[in-house]
Design a protein around this motif. Structure first.
Motif, PDB file in Angstrom:
ATOM      1  N   THR A   3      17.743  27.335 -12.636  1.00  0.00           N
ATOM      2  CA  THR A   3      16.495  26.601 -12.353  1.00  0.00           C
ATOM      3  C   THR A   3      15.417  27.554 -11.978  1.00  0.00           C
ATOM      4  O   THR A   3      14.465  27.606 -12.293  1.00  0.00           O
ATOM      5  CB  THR A   3      16.599  25.527 -11.238  1.00  0.00           C
ATOM      6  OG1 THR A   3      17.381  24.601 -11.722  1.00  0.00           O
ATOM      7  CG2 THR A   3      15.421  24.666 -10.773  1.00  0.00           C
ATOM      8  N   ARG A   4      15.860  28.521 -11.012  1.00  0.00           N
ATOM      9  CA  ARG A   4      14.946  29.575 -10.671  1.00  0.00           C
ATOM     10  C   ARG A   4      14.432  30.527 -11.890  1.00  0.00           C
ATOM     11  O   ARG A   4      13.107  30.861 -11.942  1.00  0.00           O
ATOM     12  CB  ARG A   4      15.472  30.380  -9.522  1.00  0.00           C
ATOM     13  CG  ARG A   4      15.636  29.748  -8.108  1.00  0.00           C
ATOM     14  CD  ARG A   4      16.340  30.861  -7.437  1.00  0.00           C
ATOM     15  NE  ARG A   4      17.721  31.299  -7.907  1.00  0.00           N
ATOM     16  CZ  ARG A   4      18.447  32.366  -7.213  1.00  0.00           C
ATOM     17  NH1 ARG A   4      18.132  32.635  -6.204  1.00  0.00           N
ATOM     18  NH2 ARG A   4      19.540  32.613  -7.731  1.00  0.00           N
ATOM     19  N   GLN A   5      15.028  30.715 -12.856  1.00  0.00           N
ATOM     20  CA  GLN A   5      14.744  31.421 -13.802  1.00  0.00           C
ATOM     21  C   GLN A   5      13.744  30.458 -14.760  1.00  0.00           C
ATOM     22  O   GLN A   5      12.771  31.205 -15.290  1.00  0.00           O
ATOM     23  CB  GLN A   5      16.038  31.811 -14.790  1.00  0.00           C
ATOM     24  CG  GLN A   5      16.766  32.903 -14.010  1.00  0.00           C
ATOM     25  CD  GLN A   5      17.993  33.347 -14.904  1.00  0.00           C
ATOM     26  OE1 GLN A   5      18.642  32.356 -15.321  1.00  0.00           O
ATOM     27  NE2 GLN A   5      18.257  34.549 -15.026  1.00  0.00           N
ATOM     28  N   ILE A  39       9.237  35.518  -7.870  1.00  0.00           N
ATOM     29  CA  ILE A  39       9.351  34.057  -8.521  1.00  0.00           C
ATOM     30  C   ILE A  39       9.349  34.266  -9.940  1.00  0.00           C
ATOM     31  O   ILE A  39      10.415  33.744 -10.726  1.00  0.00           O
ATOM     32  CB  ILE A  39       8.106  33.147  -7.946  1.00  0.00           C
ATOM     33  CG1 ILE A  39       8.192  32.743  -6.772  1.00  0.00           C
ATOM     34  CG2 ILE A  39       8.498  31.692  -9.030  1.00  0.00           C
ATOM     35  CD1 ILE A  39       6.800  32.134  -6.224  1.00  0.00           C
ATOM     36  N   GLY A  42      12.685  35.074 -11.250  1.00  0.00           N
ATOM     37  CA  GLY A  42      13.633  34.312 -10.709  1.00  0.00           C
ATOM     38  C   GLY A  42      14.649  34.784  -9.645  1.00  0.00           C
ATOM     39  O   GLY A  42      15.776  34.323  -9.402  1.00  0.00           O
ATOM     40  N   GLU A  44      13.664  34.572  -6.469  1.00  0.00           N
ATOM     41  CA  GLU A  44      12.941  33.827  -5.116  1.00  0.00           C
ATOM     42  C   GLU A  44      13.543  32.266  -5.356  1.00  0.00           C
ATOM     43  O   GLU A  44      13.359  31.638  -6.083  1.00  0.00           O
ATOM     44  CB  GLU A  44      11.785  33.650  -5.346  1.00  0.00           C
ATOM     45  CG  GLU A  44      11.141  33.672  -3.676  1.00  0.00           C
ATOM     46  CD  GLU A  44      11.327  34.682  -2.533  1.00  0.00           C
ATOM     47  OE1 GLU A  44      12.029  34.100  -1.739  1.00  0.00           O
ATOM     48  OE2 GLU A  44      11.572  35.826  -2.894  1.00  0.00           O
ATOM     49  N   ASN A  45      13.992  31.742  -4.286  1.00  0.00           N
ATOM     50  CA  ASN A  45      14.231  30.339  -4.067  1.00  0.00           C
ATOM     51  C   ASN A  45      12.829  29.776  -3.403  1.00  0.00           C
ATOM     52  O   ASN A  45      12.640  29.831  -2.368  1.00  0.00           O
ATOM     53  CB  ASN A  45      15.376  30.010  -2.955  1.00  0.00           C
ATOM     54  CG  ASN A  45      16.412  29.363  -3.509  1.00  0.00           C
ATOM     55  OD1 ASN A  45      16.327  28.959  -4.642  1.00  0.00           O
ATOM     56  ND2 ASN A  45      17.303  29.394  -2.563  1.00  0.00           N
ATOM     57  N   VAL A  46      12.100  29.417  -4.371  1.00  0.00           N
ATOM     58  CA  VAL A  46      10.484  29.171  -4.183  1.00  0.00           C
ATOM     59  C   VAL A  46      10.442  27.830  -3.282  1.00  0.00           C
ATOM     60  O   VAL A  46      11.328  26.845  -3.596  1.00  0.00           O
ATOM     61  CB  VAL A  46       9.948  29.247  -5.414  1.00  0.00           C
ATOM     62  CG1 VAL A  46      10.318  27.874  -6.285  1.00  0.00           C
ATOM     63  CG2 VAL A  46       8.405  29.014  -5.301  1.00  0.00           C
TER      64      VAL A  46
END
Length: 88
Positions: A3-5, A39, A42, A44-46
């Motif tokens: 999901t981050r990517q 971000i 990918g 960072e846990n935004v």
């Protein structure tokens, strides 16, 4: 792709489509430029607040940052380096 990517991929794609540099996007979203870069990579846990600020700055819906990315999709291009010419 996790999901981050996916978020990072879509953020870069949309940012480049709109012609925003990372610095310009960060200023408009009132967040740090290096955070935008992390971000997009990918890394960072935004936060939800950051997603909302980025979407608002890009004038998009937050859900567009979660769009599926095909495994064969080419990497979003970089913007041309340097300043843009002034429009008169």
């Amino acid at each position: 792709m996790d999901t981050r990517q996916i978020i990072g991929w879509n953020l870069r794609r949309l940012r480049v489509e709109k012609g925003f540099s990372q610095e310009r996007l960060a200023l408009d979203a009132n967040i740090d430029r290096s955070y935008v870069g992390r971000i997009e990579r990918g890394q960072e846990n935004v936060t939800v607040s950051a997603l909302e600020a980025l979407a608002c700055a890009l004038r998009i819906e937050v859900r567009e940052l979660f769009s599926d990315v095909a495994d064969s999709a080419p990497r979003p291009p970089s913007l041309r380096p340097g300043r843009k010419p002034r429009s008169t």
